[in-house]
Structure formats: structure tokens, C-alpha cells
Design an enzyme around this catalytic site. Structure first.
Site, short mmCIF file in Angstrom:
data_model
loop_
_atom_site.label_atom_id
_atom_site.label_comp_id
_atom_site.label_asym_id
_atom_site.label_seq_id
_atom_site.Cartn_x
_atom_site.Cartn_y
_atom_site.Cartn_z
CG ASP A 130 -2.21 -0.46 -13.80
OD1 ASP A 130 -2.88 -1.26 -12.51
OD2 ASP A 130 -2.20 -1.34 -14.88
N GLY A 131 -2.08 3.60 -12.18
CA GLY A 131 -1.71 4.98 -11.07
C GLY A 131 -0.39 5.14 -10.75
#
Length: 166
Positions: A130-131
Site C-alpha cells: 500500500d502506498g
């Protein structure tokens, strides 16, 4: 030339496929098995089923949900969420998963990636990262702690590949 592939990702929270809005709000979409059938009709090349509630609640993967979804799936199925030990992976494979995805486990128990890659092969291990965009650029986002980590998604991907993620 590399072949282009369409990979659909279904986020599951408490047994329902949801649309995530900024990791904070979730709109219900429907049951995983029905969503898988729908994606089959679209001609996707692979489906990733991520159960975010399993990790958040500290529970093991929902094997019944995976079994039900895999019964309707006509493409490779990758499953993630709640996987913290080798036995979880083996049971997911028996339920119809072709691959497993690691997100939080990749951050906090990265040696499990190596263990699974050695047991099942690197093609079986998927790294899910996840960014989030911050004022210093893209950073890895830890949704359990609800904060950005001081690491870029690209750097983490390189580390996880070295550990055995395919």
C-alpha cells in the site's frame, strides 16, 4: 515484448467486497463469489482477493470464502489477508488459491515470504504494497498503524523480491 495482463483486485472487509476510499471509508459492493463471476465475464487474466478484515482482526484467512470464490473463478486466484504461518498458505491452496499475497506480514514477518517461496515456489508469492503520496513523495502506507512509513514502495518491492516474492 511483454504481454499486457488485466489483474482485478477485490478488497474484502467482513465478508463483503468493498471499495476503499483513502483507507478510511468503505462502500459495499457485494459477495466475493458474485464479484468473481462478474470479473470472469469481463475477461480478466487474474483475480486478487484481499481480506483486509482478517489482518485487522488478527484472524486467520476465511477459508470458506476462498472456497466459494474459487469455485466460480476461471483464472488464477491470489488470496491475501490474515496469512501469518505456513499452515495458512497450505490450507488456502487446498481451498483453491493459486498464489498468496502478503502485505502486513511482509512488513512485520518478512521471513515468512522466504519460507513460502522455498516451499511453494516464488511464482506463488505476491507482495502487496500500500502506498500513499506524502510531502516527500510516495511512501509505504501501514494501514494498521494508519501512517506512512519512511520507505518508498519501490525500495520495499526490491527487498521483498530478494526475500522470494515472485
Amino acid at each position: 515484448m511483454l504481454k499486457k495482463r488485466i489483474v482485478a483486485i477485490l478488497i474484502v472487509k467482513n465478508g463483503i467486497v468493498v471499495q476503499s476510499i483513502g483507507f478510511k471509508h468503505y462502500l459495499p459492493v457485494g459477495k466475493p463469489a458474485i464479484a468473481v463471476e462478474f470479473l470472469n465475464s469481463w475477461g480478466v487474466d487474474e483475480i486478487i482477493l484481499l481480506d483486509i478484515s482478517a489482518t485487522q482482526n488478527g484472524s486467520p484467512p476465511d477459508y470458506a470464502m476462498v472456497k466459494s470464490a474459487s469455485a466460480h473463478c476461471r483464472v488464477p486466484l491470489t488470496v491475501g489477508g490474515g496469512i501469518t504461518q505456513v499452515e495458512h498458505v497450505l490450507e488456502l491452496m487446498r481451498c483453491g488459491a493459486d498464489k498468496v499475497a502478503f502485505n502486513q506480514t511482509a512488513l512485520y514477518k518478512p521471513n515468512l515470504i522466504t519460507e513460502i517461496a522455498q516451499l511453494c515456489g516464488e511464482q506463488c508469492v505476491v507482495a502487496s504494497i500500500d502506498g500513499i503520496m506524502t510531502n516527500v513523495g510516495h511512501q509505504v502506507y501501514d494501514y494498521r498503524q494508519r501512517k506512512a512509513l519512511n520507505q518508498s514502495p519501490a525500495d520495499l518491492a526490491i527487498q521483498l523480491q530478494a526475500l522470494g516474492a515472485g
